[in-house]
Design an enzyme around this catalytic site. Structure first.
Site, PDB file in Angstrom:
ATOM      1  N   ARG A  12       0.850  -1.190   0.000  1.00  0.00           N
ATOM      2  CA  ARG A  12       0.000   0.000   0.000  1.00  0.00           C
ATOM      3  C   ARG A  12       0.886   1.241   0.000  1.00  0.00           C
ATOM      4  O   ARG A  12       1.948   1.266   0.634  1.00  0.00           O
ATOM      5  CB  ARG A  12      -0.879   0.029   1.255  1.00  0.00           C
ATOM      6  CG  ARG A  12      -2.073  -0.925   1.205  1.00  0.00           C
ATOM      7  CD  ARG A  12      -3.133  -0.473   0.213  1.00  0.00           C
ATOM      8  NE  ARG A  12      -4.318  -1.309   0.232  1.00  0.00           N
ATOM      9  CZ  ARG A  12      -4.519  -2.384  -0.531  1.00  0.00           C
ATOM     10  NH1 ARG A  12      -3.584  -2.782  -1.377  1.00  0.00           N
ATOM     11  NH2 ARG A  12      -5.650  -3.068  -0.457  1.00  0.00           N
ATOM     12  N   HIS A  51      -0.982   0.021  -9.723  1.00  0.00           N
ATOM     13  CA  HIS A  51      -1.663  -0.837  -8.736  1.00  0.00           C
ATOM     14  C   HIS A  51      -2.294  -2.049  -9.439  1.00  0.00           C
ATOM     15  O   HIS A  51      -3.515  -2.230  -9.424  1.00  0.00           O
ATOM     16  CB  HIS A  51      -2.718  -0.049  -7.958  1.00  0.00           C
ATOM     17  CG  HIS A  51      -3.108  -0.728  -6.674  1.00  0.00           C
ATOM     18  ND1 HIS A  51      -3.383  -0.061  -5.523  1.00  0.00           N
ATOM     19  CD2 HIS A  51      -3.260  -2.045  -6.372  1.00  0.00           C
ATOM     20  CE1 HIS A  51      -3.709  -0.912  -4.564  1.00  0.00           C
ATOM     21  NE2 HIS A  51      -3.645  -2.145  -5.058  1.00  0.00           N
TER      22      HIS A  51
HETATM   23  P1  NAP Z   1      -1.901 -11.476   5.028  1.00  0.00           P
HETATM   24  O1  NAP Z   1      -2.151 -12.879   4.611  1.00  0.00           O
HETATM   25  O2  NAP Z   1      -2.776 -10.857   6.060  1.00  0.00           O
HETATM   26  O3  NAP Z   1      -0.384 -11.392   5.500  1.00  0.00           O
HETATM   27  C1  NAP Z   1       0.142 -10.265   6.132  1.00  0.00           C
HETATM   28  C2  NAP Z   1       1.551 -10.575   6.642  1.00  0.00           C
HETATM   29  O4  NAP Z   1       2.101  -9.381   7.193  1.00  0.00           O
HETATM   30  C3  NAP Z   1       1.577 -11.632   7.750  1.00  0.00           C
HETATM   31  O5  NAP Z   1       2.698 -12.471   7.595  1.00  0.00           O
HETATM   32  C4  NAP Z   1       1.724 -10.784   9.010  1.00  0.00           C
HETATM   33  O6  NAP Z   1       2.382 -11.435  10.087  1.00  0.00           O
HETATM   34  C5  NAP Z   1       2.586  -9.659   8.494  1.00  0.00           C
HETATM   35  N1  NAP Z   1       2.468  -8.477   9.376  1.00  0.00           N
HETATM   36  C6  NAP Z   1       1.351  -7.755   9.655  1.00  0.00           C
HETATM   37  N2  NAP Z   1       1.633  -6.767  10.522  1.00  0.00           N
HETATM   38  C7  NAP Z   1       2.950  -6.873  10.793  1.00  0.00           C
HETATM   39  C8  NAP Z   1       3.843  -6.155  11.631  1.00  0.00           C
HETATM   40  N3  NAP Z   1       3.426  -5.106  12.383  1.00  0.00           N
HETATM   41  N4  NAP Z   1       5.136  -6.559  11.681  1.00  0.00           N
HETATM   42  C9  NAP Z   1       5.555  -7.609  10.958  1.00  0.00           C
HETATM   43  N5  NAP Z   1       4.765  -8.340  10.139  1.00  0.00           N
HETATM   44  C10 NAP Z   1       3.485  -7.966  10.069  1.00  0.00           C
HETATM   45  O7  NAP Z   1      -1.960 -10.514   3.767  1.00  0.00           O
HETATM   46  P2  NAP Z   1      -1.731 -10.890   2.227  1.00  0.00           P
HETATM   47  O8  NAP Z   1      -2.930 -11.534   1.654  1.00  0.00           O
HETATM   48  O9  NAP Z   1      -0.424 -11.587   2.093  1.00  0.00           O
HETATM   49  O10 NAP Z   1      -1.663  -9.420   1.595  1.00  0.00           O
HETATM   50  C11 NAP Z   1      -0.718  -8.459   2.045  1.00  0.00           C
HETATM   51  C12 NAP Z   1      -1.065  -7.081   1.518  1.00  0.00           C
HETATM   52  O11 NAP Z   1      -0.796  -7.002   0.122  1.00  0.00           O
HETATM   53  C13 NAP Z   1      -2.537  -6.686   1.612  1.00  0.00           C
HETATM   54  O12 NAP Z   1      -2.885  -6.260   2.905  1.00  0.00           O
HETATM   55  C14 NAP Z   1      -2.647  -5.579   0.577  1.00  0.00           C
HETATM   56  O13 NAP Z   1      -2.400  -4.327   1.189  1.00  0.00           O
HETATM   57  C15 NAP Z   1      -1.520  -5.893  -0.404  1.00  0.00           C
HETATM   58  N6  NAP Z   1      -2.038  -6.253  -1.737  1.00  0.00           N
HETATM   59  C16 NAP Z   1      -1.673  -5.497  -2.805  1.00  0.00           C
HETATM   60  C17 NAP Z   1      -2.117  -5.844  -4.065  1.00  0.00           C
HETATM   61  C18 NAP Z   1      -1.710  -5.050  -5.258  1.00  0.00           C
HETATM   62  O14 NAP Z   1      -2.247  -5.275  -6.352  1.00  0.00           O
HETATM   63  N7  NAP Z   1      -0.754  -4.167  -5.152  1.00  0.00           N
HETATM   64  C19 NAP Z   1      -2.957  -6.953  -4.230  1.00  0.00           C
HETATM   65  C20 NAP Z   1      -3.318  -7.683  -3.105  1.00  0.00           C
HETATM   66  C21 NAP Z   1      -2.845  -7.334  -1.871  1.00  0.00           C
HETATM   67  P3  NAP Z   1       1.742 -12.744  10.790  1.00  0.00           P
HETATM   68  O15 NAP Z   1       1.889 -13.848   9.752  1.00  0.00           O
HETATM   69  O16 NAP Z   1       2.591 -12.958  11.953  1.00  0.00           O
HETATM   70  O17 NAP Z   1       0.313 -12.395  11.071  1.00  0.00           O
HETATM   71  C1  GLV Z   2      -5.501  -5.010  -3.803  1.00  0.00           C
HETATM   72  O1  GLV Z   2      -4.756  -4.103  -3.640  1.00  0.00           O
HETATM   73  C2  GLV Z   2      -5.996  -5.851  -2.761  1.00  0.00           C
HETATM   74  O2  GLV Z   2      -5.832  -5.520  -1.585  1.00  0.00           O
HETATM   75  O3  GLV Z   2      -6.583  -6.903  -3.090  1.00  0.00           O
END
Ligand code: NAP
Ligand code: GLV
Length: 306
Positions: free
Chosen positions: A221, A269
């Protein structure tokens, strides 16, 4: 079952058609102010008025992985918040990050520039052992990216909140380990959720701990990155550059320095898009499970913010 669709910046008609086809007995509609309250909602950054009109809704299904926009609202206190749980996103994210990493590591932009000038020139091969890739966030997307990067035989490090053991990944957990993680990282990939704890985490103090000549691939983000700090570290030569998919303001404003910066690659994005059919199938499956009183994956912990 009554289902409401309330998605900012998304055409609702295909979602309406897909949900209605999958659940013919349900009453599916696109929200308008004053509509009857729903049992479930399919949302993306909904207006506060929508949420205020749903005090007893059972669950809000976010049509993205990141729930930061939703978590900024006042939510109905009892509603489950459910994020998209991969639904075809992790493979896209792995493609995007591997592409950015390899483009940078193999210096393909420099080859392209040479070829454009009719030059047949070689560059000194770089060694993978000199290019450890550090992934911030080892969740649904981060773990898939870590696996994909490891397939190309880069050393892989990962940082998360809770401790993990992942084959082929040197795992670090918690704030105290962040300096050790950063100082071993050459290419940093950010895949953290945007929360109170992570806003602004990519700043001068943290990015300057990367190895000299470090590189940033930011796909989480815009709110994670202090944009001016990145520019300063690139201009001072500590960082080699960045590939950025997300920005403080989106769309990236015309005239923003990132558009033309020779060491920054911008994409709009798009690293992992919501795939509608997969998402509808996942959401419908979860609605049916909840109706049967069964637990579902991807429920957001409101206290943590992700
Ligand atoms: P997720 O499954 O919730 O994983 C988040 C990870 O971040 C987990 O490993 C978590 O640790 C870690 N984390 C959270 N807070 C933390 C902190 N304070 N310190 C250290 N580690 C921390 O999320 P995801 O599905 O992988 O997605 C991640 C992010 O990608 C989304 O929230 C979104 O903002 C972004 N995204 C972007 C796009 C795009 O097109 N650019 C698309 C989709 C998603 P734990 O494992 O210990 O809980
Ligand atoms: C895209 O940025 C998502 O959070 O799925």
């Amino acid at each position: 079952m009554r289902i409401s669709i309330c998605c900012t910046d998304t055409k609702p008609e295909p979602w309406l058609a897909g949900l209605q086809a999958a659940l013919p007995q349900a009453e599916v509609s696109v929200w308008a102010p004053g509509a009857p309250a729903a049992d479930y909602a399919v949302v993306w950054a909904p207006p506060q008025q929508f949420l205020d009109e749903q005090p007893h809704i059972k669950a809000l299904f976010n049509i993205g992985a990141g729930v930061d926009a939703l978590m900024q609202r006042n939510l109905p206190p009892e509603a489950l918040v459910v994020r998209l749980d991969d639904a075809g996103m992790s493979v896209q994210m792995a493609e995007y990050v591997c592409h950015a990493l390899i483009r940078h590591f193999r210096e393909f932009d420099q080859y392209e520039a040479d070829v454009a000038q009719g030059k047949w020139s070689y560059r000194r091969p770089r060694l993978r052992r000199d290019c450890p890739v550090g992934i911030m966030g080892l969740g649904v997307l981060g773990q898939r990216v870590a696996q994909a990067v490891a397939q190309f035989e880069f050393p892989v490090l990962g940082w998360s909140r809770s401790a993990k053991q992942l084959t082929g990944v040197q795992c670090f957990a918690g704030d105290a380990t962040l300096p050790a993680f950063l100082s071993r990282t050459q290419v940093l990939v950010c895949l953290l959720p945007l929360t109170e704890d992570t806003r602004g985490i990519l700043n001068r103090q943290t990015l300057s701990q990367l190895r000299p000549g470090g590189y940033l691939i930011h796909v989480a983000r815009g709110g994670h990155l202090v944009e001016q700090d990145l520019l300063t570290l690139i201009d001072q030569g500590h960082l080699a550059g960045a590939t950025l998919d997300v920005f403080q303001t989106e769309p990236l404003p015309g005239g923003h320095v990132f558009w033309q910066h020779p060491k920054i690659i911008v994409t709009p994005h798009t690293s992992a898009r919501t795939l509608r059919d997969e998402s509808i199938a996942q959401i419908v499956g979860k609605m049916l499970a909840l109706e049967c009183g069964e637990p579902v994956a991807g429920v957001v912990d409101r206290g943590r913010g992700y």
